[in-house]
Design an enzyme around this catalytic site. Structure first.
Site, PDB file in Angstrom:
ATOM      1  N   ARG A  61      22.935  78.842  79.600  1.00 12.39           N
ATOM      2  CA  ARG A  61      24.346  78.998  79.977  1.00 12.39           C
ATOM      3  C   ARG A  61      25.292  78.579  78.856  1.00 12.39           C
ATOM      4  O   ARG A  61      26.429  79.037  78.798  1.00 12.39           O
ATOM      5  CB  ARG A  61      24.638  78.268  81.283  1.00 12.39           C
ATOM      6  CG  ARG A  61      23.940  78.915  82.486  1.00 12.39           C
ATOM      7  CD  ARG A  61      24.161  78.174  83.785  1.00 12.39           C
ATOM      8  NE  ARG A  61      23.732  76.796  83.741  1.00 12.39           N
ATOM      9  CZ  ARG A  61      22.520  76.356  84.083  1.00 12.39           C
ATOM     10  NH1 ARG A  61      21.620  77.201  84.513  1.00 12.39           N
ATOM     11  NH2 ARG A  61      22.225  75.086  84.013  1.00 12.39           N
ATOM     12  N   GLU A  98      17.450  65.398  84.811  1.00 16.60           N
ATOM     13  CA  GLU A  98      17.512  64.777  86.126  1.00 16.60           C
ATOM     14  C   GLU A  98      16.391  65.248  87.039  1.00 16.60           C
ATOM     15  O   GLU A  98      16.094  64.623  88.038  1.00 16.60           O
ATOM     16  CB  GLU A  98      18.882  64.963  86.781  1.00 16.60           C
ATOM     17  CG  GLU A  98      19.364  66.392  86.865  1.00 16.60           C
ATOM     18  CD  GLU A  98      20.178  66.846  85.668  1.00 16.60           C
ATOM     19  OE1 GLU A  98      21.231  67.456  85.868  1.00 16.60           O
ATOM     20  OE2 GLU A  98      19.766  66.620  84.521  1.00 16.60           O
TER      21      GLU A  98
END
Length: 175
Positions: A61, A98
């Site tokens: 992205r 994460e």
């Protein structure tokens, strides 16, 4: 900055990619022409006078706005990619995210010591991906390195920014 139009168009997907993570979906900003224009105009304003010669876009992205910004600033773009995607000799850096461990790579001839580099990605959360990109860029000893993210997440106890003390880091939205 937290532009109202950007905030209104940002989608949040709870429990993606796993339970407990609120995924901020930047694709809802990319599909809206007004949002793309706002983001690009804000990025140009932030970096037009910094002497940027290369923008490192982080897969995948980060490629979107890095490419548009490079065209507006008249500089090159360097791709920080997942393993096995670049055809020439690479350097690599592994990192924790994460929700897992990953690696990114860059061509060894991407940047030189005369470059002023902007590292760009869509999201700063834990900072693992960005830190790996920063370490890769520092192997080349550029004149200066800046960092930018469309979104910085702080609302879930995430403090990715803390990894970059002393580095000029900007974001377009903070959550």
């Amino acid at each position: 900055m937290n532009n109202k139009v950007l905030m209104e168009n940002l989608r949040c997907i709870p429990d993606f990619p796993k339970k407990g993570i609120n995924f901020r979906d930047v694709t809802t900003l990319y599909k809206n022409a007004e949002c793309v224009k706002i983001m690009l105009d804000e990025l140009v304003e932030l970096y037009k006078d910094k002497g940027i010669t290369k923008i490192v876009g982080i897969e995948s992205r980060g490629f979107v706005m890095a490419s548009a910004l490079a065209a507006r600033l008249g500089c090159g773009i360097v791709l920080a990619r997942k393993p096995g995607k670049l055809p020439a000799t690479v350097i690599k850096e592994s990192f924790s995210k994460e929700y897992g461990v990953d690696t990114i790579e860059m061509h060894i001839d991407s940047i030189d010591e005369n470059d002023v580099v902007l590292i760009h990605d869509d999201l700063l959360a834990t900072g693992g991906t960005a830190k790996a990109a920063y370490k890769l860029v520092q192997h080349f000893h550029p004149k200066k390195t800046y960092m930018n993210f469309i979104i910085e997440i702080r609302d879930e106890g995430l403090h990715g920014r803390d990894l970059f003390q002393g580095i000029e880091l900007t974001t377009l939205m903070t959550i």
